[in-house]
Scaffold this motif. Structure first.
Motif, PDB file in Angstrom:
ATOM      1  N   ARG A 112       0.830  -1.218   0.000  1.00 25.46           N
ATOM      2  CA  ARG A 112       0.000   0.000   0.000  1.00 25.46           C
ATOM      3  C   ARG A 112       0.858   1.260   0.000  1.00 25.46           C
ATOM      4  N   GLU A 113       1.949   1.248   0.734  1.00 25.76           N
ATOM      5  CA  GLU A 113       2.762   2.456   0.861  1.00 25.76           C
ATOM      6  C   GLU A 113       3.470   2.818  -0.445  1.00 25.76           C
ATOM      7  N   ILE A 114       3.913   1.817  -1.208  1.00 30.51           N
ATOM      8  CA  ILE A 114       4.599   2.131  -2.464  1.00 30.51           C
ATOM      9  C   ILE A 114       3.603   2.709  -3.467  1.00 30.51           C
ATOM     10  N   ILE A 115       2.362   2.200  -3.459  1.00 36.23           N
ATOM     11  CA  ILE A 115       1.321   2.751  -4.325  1.00 36.23           C
ATOM     12  C   ILE A 115       1.000   4.182  -3.920  1.00 36.23           C
ATOM     13  N   ALA A 116       0.937   4.418  -2.617  1.00 38.73           N
ATOM     14  CA  ALA A 116       0.654   5.772  -2.132  1.00 38.73           C
ATOM     15  C   ALA A 116       1.758   6.737  -2.554  1.00 38.73           C
ATOM     16  N   GLY A 117       3.008   6.280  -2.498  1.00 40.27           N
ATOM     17  CA  GLY A 117       4.121   7.135  -2.909  1.00 40.27           C
ATOM     18  C   GLY A 117       4.075   7.471  -4.385  1.00 40.27           C
ATOM     19  N   ILE A 118       3.770   6.478  -5.210  1.00 45.97           N
ATOM     20  CA  ILE A 118       3.664   6.719  -6.651  1.00 45.97           C
ATOM     21  C   ILE A 118       2.475   7.631  -6.946  1.00 45.97           C
ATOM     22  N   ALA A 119       1.376   7.456  -6.198  1.00 46.82           N
ATOM     23  CA  ALA A 119       0.206   8.313  -6.388  1.00 46.82           C
ATOM     24  C   ALA A 119       0.541   9.763  -6.062  1.00 46.82           C
ATOM     25  N   ARG A 120       1.279   9.986  -4.978  1.00 44.99           N
ATOM     26  CA  ARG A 120       1.664  11.363  -4.624  1.00 44.99           C
ATOM     27  C   ARG A 120       2.523  11.986  -5.716  1.00 44.99           C
ATOM     28  N   ARG A 121       3.412  11.177  -6.288  1.00 46.58           N
ATOM     29  CA  ARG A 121       4.265  11.688  -7.367  1.00 46.58           C
ATOM     30  C   ARG A 121       3.428  12.047  -8.590  1.00 46.58           C
TER      31      ARG A 121
END
Length: 462
Positions: free
Chosen positions: A233-242
């Motif tokens: 979940r956290e890696i998806i959240a990071g890519i989403a923020r980018r």
């Protein structure tokens, strides 16, 4: 006559050089795989029946984008709910208000199961698959805020998938150590289309039993297949923020035809750890997603053209090149589709030219120039490479599907080559249109049969 002979010589030299270069590339992967097998590093993992049904370590969100999938989405949802014994997941199905058939089929498959949430896109369809997935991601985030829980993983699937009972457990366990995991995809044979649909079995089996195993061992980026792949979940959240910072709506690139491939690469580029896993269950069955692939020639060409356009052309523009040697090699392999189609086309043109020259020679004309020793050597190596590749294709397909399919895999090589040539031409034409300002559209593959019907004794024709 002399002009045709000169053309033959030049075409032979061009084709032999690129065939040989491709052979060196493939043999390099083969040697890596053989070394991994001998070292015991290419063995399939195991999961027990108890572990396959055990509760997950955290909640999982499964995303499925659906447009005109009334024939298959109900089977996919119903089957997933029946074989996944865990309660700690939510299956998000993205539909469109102007596609009532898909909505009705998804609702029928879900029944009263609270583990399913059908999300209706506010825009009329079709938009793009990535756009629909971004809408599902928004729904996922809304649910986290509404219910006060945080998903641990995000899993992607397609509307036509037949999932494995142990899939969620395998992905959940792996995400304790990595940020992204890809499981194999297994195209199911279709008796009504042994040649077009069958060639997917040959290619996916060799790729998911050898190439991705080598890629994983080398530490290169693992591309996401869009099915049977799970993200922390956290890696998806990071890519989403980018993406949002760049003006996008979510983690999936709506302007990209292969948003799943790009997402897998971005995990690696963001410093995340990735794995490709081959695991077998208690019955020795591969934990893989089973699906029917296009059975009609035009559908196969359209699908592969979309892959080539997205991976070879768009990813070159959008992702550039890696700095790591192993990943650079793998990215180069991913993007060789357009060149492969050109070289294959030259090979078949050579067959026609040789036929014409043979007819001329039968008429008594004998002015054939000598082939240089260098070219003779290259042609000999190309032939040896073809024999080696044929043996490998037979072996991998026969191991997964049985020796009759292995034999058919050899007979399907010309079919696969023809599809590759046509797809390369179509992909290049589509890419040129986008350079002139044409919009990227969702040229999805139509599905009118589901593998669960064959498993249940129903019809599997398409």
């Amino acid at each position: 006559m002399k002009g045709l002979q000169f053309f033959e010589q030049e075409l032979l030299l061009f084709a032999a050089f690129w065939f040989l270069l491709g052979a060196i590339d493939d043999i390099g992967v083969d040697l890596c795989w053989i070394w991994l097998k001998l070292a015991g590093r290419a063995r399939d993992g195991r999961i027990s029946r108890e572990d396959a049904a055990a509760p997950l370590q955290g909640r999982a969100a499964i995303l499925i984008a659906a447009w005109h999938e009334a024939e298959v989405i109900g089977h996919t949802v119903r089957h997933a709910l029946s074989v996944w014994r865990q309660d700690d997941f939510t299956l998000y199905v993205g539909c469109y208000s102007n596609d009532p058939g898909t909505i009705a089929a998804a609702m029928s498959g879900a029944g009263a199961d609270a583990r399913v949430r059908i999300v209706i896109h506010e825009n009329a369809g079709p938009t793009t698959k990535a756009d629909c997935l971004n809408r599902l991601y928004t729904a996922l985030c809304d649910d986290e805020g509404r219910y006060g829980h945080r998903f641990r993983s995000v899993v992607l699937h397609d509307s036509e998938d037949m999932v494995h009972p142990a899939e969620l457990a395998v992905i959940d366990g792996a995400l304790g150590e990595v940020d992204f995991v890809q499981l194999p995809v297994r195209p199911e044979p279709q008796p009504a289309s042994p040649w077009v649909a069958g060639h997917y079995s040959d290619e996916f089996t060799e790729s998911h039993a050898k190439s991705l195993v080598v890629r994983d061992a080398l530490g290169a980026a693992i591309p996401a297949a869009g099915v049977a792949c799970g993200f922390a979940r956290e890696i998806i959240a990071g890519i989403a923020r980018r993406r949002v910072a760049e003006g996008g709506p979510g983690p999936f690139a709506a302007e990209c035809l292969t948003e799943d491939y790009e997402l897998g690469v971005l995990v690696w580029r963001e410093g995340g750890a990735s794995r490709f896993l081959r695991v077998r269950d208690a019955d020795n069955q591969l934990v893989a997603t089973r699906a029917y692939f296009p059975a009609r020639l035009e559908d196969a060409v359209r699908q592969k053209a979309r892959w080539i356009h997205g991976i070879a052309f768009q990813s070159w523009d959008r992702l550039g090149w890696s700095r790591g040697l192993a990943d650079w090699w793998m990215v180069l392999r991913d993007r060789r589709g357009p060149l492969t189609s050109i070289v294959l086309a030259c090979g078949y043109v050579l067959i026609v030219v040789e036929g014409l020259l043979s007819i001329v020679r039968l008429s008594g004309v004998r002015a054939q120039p000598e082939i240089s020793p260098w070219l003779q050597g290259m042609l000999l190596l190309c032939f040896a490479s073809l024999v080696w590749r044929s043996i490998a294709r037979f072996a991998f397909t026969a191991h997964e599907y049985g020796w009759p399919e292995g034999v058919r895999a050899l007979m399907r090589i010309p079919v696969a080559n023809f599809i590759a040539i046509m797809a390369g031409r179509k992909a290049f034409a589509g890419y040129m249109r986008t350079l002139r300002g044409a919009a990227v559209t969702w040229e999805k593959t139509s599905h009118d049969a589901h593998p669960i019907l064959a498993a249940a004794g129903g019809t599997a024709t398409r």
